[in-house]
Design a protein around this motif. Structure first.
Motif, PDB file in Angstrom:
ATOM      1  N   ASN A 247      -3.619  -4.647   0.148  1.00 53.25           N
ATOM      2  CA  ASN A 247      -4.019  -3.691   0.763  1.00 53.25           C
ATOM      3  C   ASN A 247      -5.352  -4.622   0.822  1.00 53.25           C
ATOM      4  O   ASN A 247      -5.551  -3.399   2.227  1.00 53.25           O
ATOM      5  CB  ASN A 247      -4.444  -2.613  -0.731  1.00 53.25           C
TER       6      ASN A 247
ATOM      7  N   LYS B 207       3.880   3.068  -2.460  1.00 53.77           N
ATOM      8  CA  LYS B 207       2.685   2.337  -2.729  1.00 53.77           C
ATOM      9  C   LYS B 207       1.697   2.685  -2.034  1.00 53.77           C
ATOM     10  O   LYS B 207       0.579   3.010  -2.309  1.00 53.77           O
ATOM     11  CB  LYS B 207       2.797   1.117  -3.755  1.00 53.77           C
ATOM     12  N   LYS B 208       1.438   1.714  -0.521  1.00 52.48           N
ATOM     13  CA  LYS B 208       0.130   1.126  -0.422  1.00 52.48           C
ATOM     14  C   LYS B 208       0.436   2.226   0.476  1.00 52.48           C
ATOM     15  O   LYS B 208      -1.033   3.084   1.639  1.00 52.48           O
ATOM     16  CB  LYS B 208       1.479   0.570   0.905  1.00 52.48           C
TER      17      LYS B 208
ATOM     18  N   GLU C 151      -0.135   5.938  -0.335  1.00 49.51           N
ATOM     19  CA  GLU C 151      -0.592   6.617  -1.644  1.00 49.51           C
ATOM     20  C   GLU C 151      -2.430   6.097  -1.642  1.00 49.51           C
ATOM     21  O   GLU C 151      -3.282   6.642  -1.246  1.00 49.51           O
ATOM     22  CB  GLU C 151      -0.660   6.601  -2.985  1.00 49.51           C
ATOM     23  N   GLU C 152      -2.281   4.095  -1.934  1.00 43.60           N
ATOM     24  CA  GLU C 152      -3.510   4.117  -1.223  1.00 43.60           C
ATOM     25  C   GLU C 152      -4.429   3.936  -0.673  1.00 43.60           C
ATOM     26  O   GLU C 152      -5.873   3.511  -0.825  1.00 43.60           O
ATOM     27  CB  GLU C 152      -3.377   2.380  -2.232  1.00 43.60           C
ATOM     28  N   LEU C 153      -3.913   3.540   0.277  1.00 42.12           N
ATOM     29  CA  LEU C 153      -5.000   3.870   2.275  1.00 42.12           C
ATOM     30  C   LEU C 153      -5.403   4.441   2.350  1.00 42.12           C
ATOM     31  O   LEU C 153      -4.498   5.527   2.153  1.00 42.12           O
ATOM     32  CB  LEU C 153      -3.488   2.222   2.559  1.00 42.12           C
TER      33      LEU C 153
END
Ligand SMILES: *Cc1c(COP(=O)(O)O)cnc(C)c1O
Length: 217
Positions: free
Chosen positions: A29, A53-54, A56-58
């Motif tokens: 990330n 996943k990315k 959700e996190e970014l």
């Protein structure tokens, strides 16, 4: 050079009308954020699990491109947010995308992947299959699928003329179909061949290792 500097360098070599998709697959990330912080929004991933996943996190204004081979049973995980699906190569996928687009009440942008390389391992439709899909009545009934253009991968070879010929064949298919089917995107070109792809009519390039460094796996 930093990742952001690599990105700026690739960008500065591209004509303004060419969209750069920074292929961040397998990369952390932090590297994506480095590009995001200098104003870059288009990123490409090829694994559904990594992409969700990315996502959700970014930051949520990132435009995520799915550039891998997509399995029908995984469309549902990315349908809510995907910006552009590059690798569509079957009716079955189009029908699944229609179903998931309907569920999510959104129109999902797609590119049909055309097999232009001679290598057997490469996925994609034949030029006749592309014509058949776009000229069919069924495609008109898919209200949650928007086919915006074509995508292809050249053969990895040192023979530039071979790759150039492949890009030219995809460009001429694109030109043949673009007006009737309102196609605007021609996605071709990676780290090893994107200048050649742009020379031959690409308006979207997918560049990974030149920006983020080599991938270990
Ligand atoms: C990995 C990948 C790219 C980027 O590859 P690089 O050679 O690292 O630029 C582009 N397109 C697709 C479909 C890919 O899988």
């Amino acid at each position: 050079m930093s990742v952001a500097e690599n990105l700026q360098k690739v960008k500065s070599n591209l004509p303004e009308k060419v969209t750069l998709v920074a292929v961040s697959k397998t990369k952390p990330n932090e590297m994506i954020e480095e590009c995001y912080n200098v104003g870059h929004l288009d990123f490409g991933e090829n694994k559904v699990q990594d992409l969700t996943k990315k996502y959700e996190e970014l930051p949520k204004d990132i435009r995520w491109h799915f550039i891998g081979h997509l399995q029908t049973n995984k469309v549902k995980y990315i349908a809510p947010f995907i910006y552009l699906m590059h690798g569509i190569d079957s009716w079955k996928l189009l029908m699944t995308i229609e179903k998931e687009g309907t569920k999510n009440n959104r129109v999902i942008n797609c590119l049909l992947q055309v097999k232009i390389a001679k290598e057997d391992s490469k996925f994609g439709l034949s030029t006749d299959e592309v014509r058949e899909i776009l000229n069919s009545d069924e495609i008109q009934t898919l209200k949650h699928v928007n086919v915006m253009g074509l995508m292809g991968m050249g053969t990895r070879t040192n023979d530039e003329s071979e790759t150039a010929a492949e890009f030219q064949s995809l460009k001429s298919l694109f030109d043949e179909l673009k007006e009737a089917h309102k196609l605007t995107i021609l996605s071709m070109g990676m780290s090893g061949d994107y200048p050649l792809a742009v020379e031959n009519g690409s308006n979207m390039v997918r560049v990974g290792s030149t920006i983020f460094g080599p991938r270990i796996f």
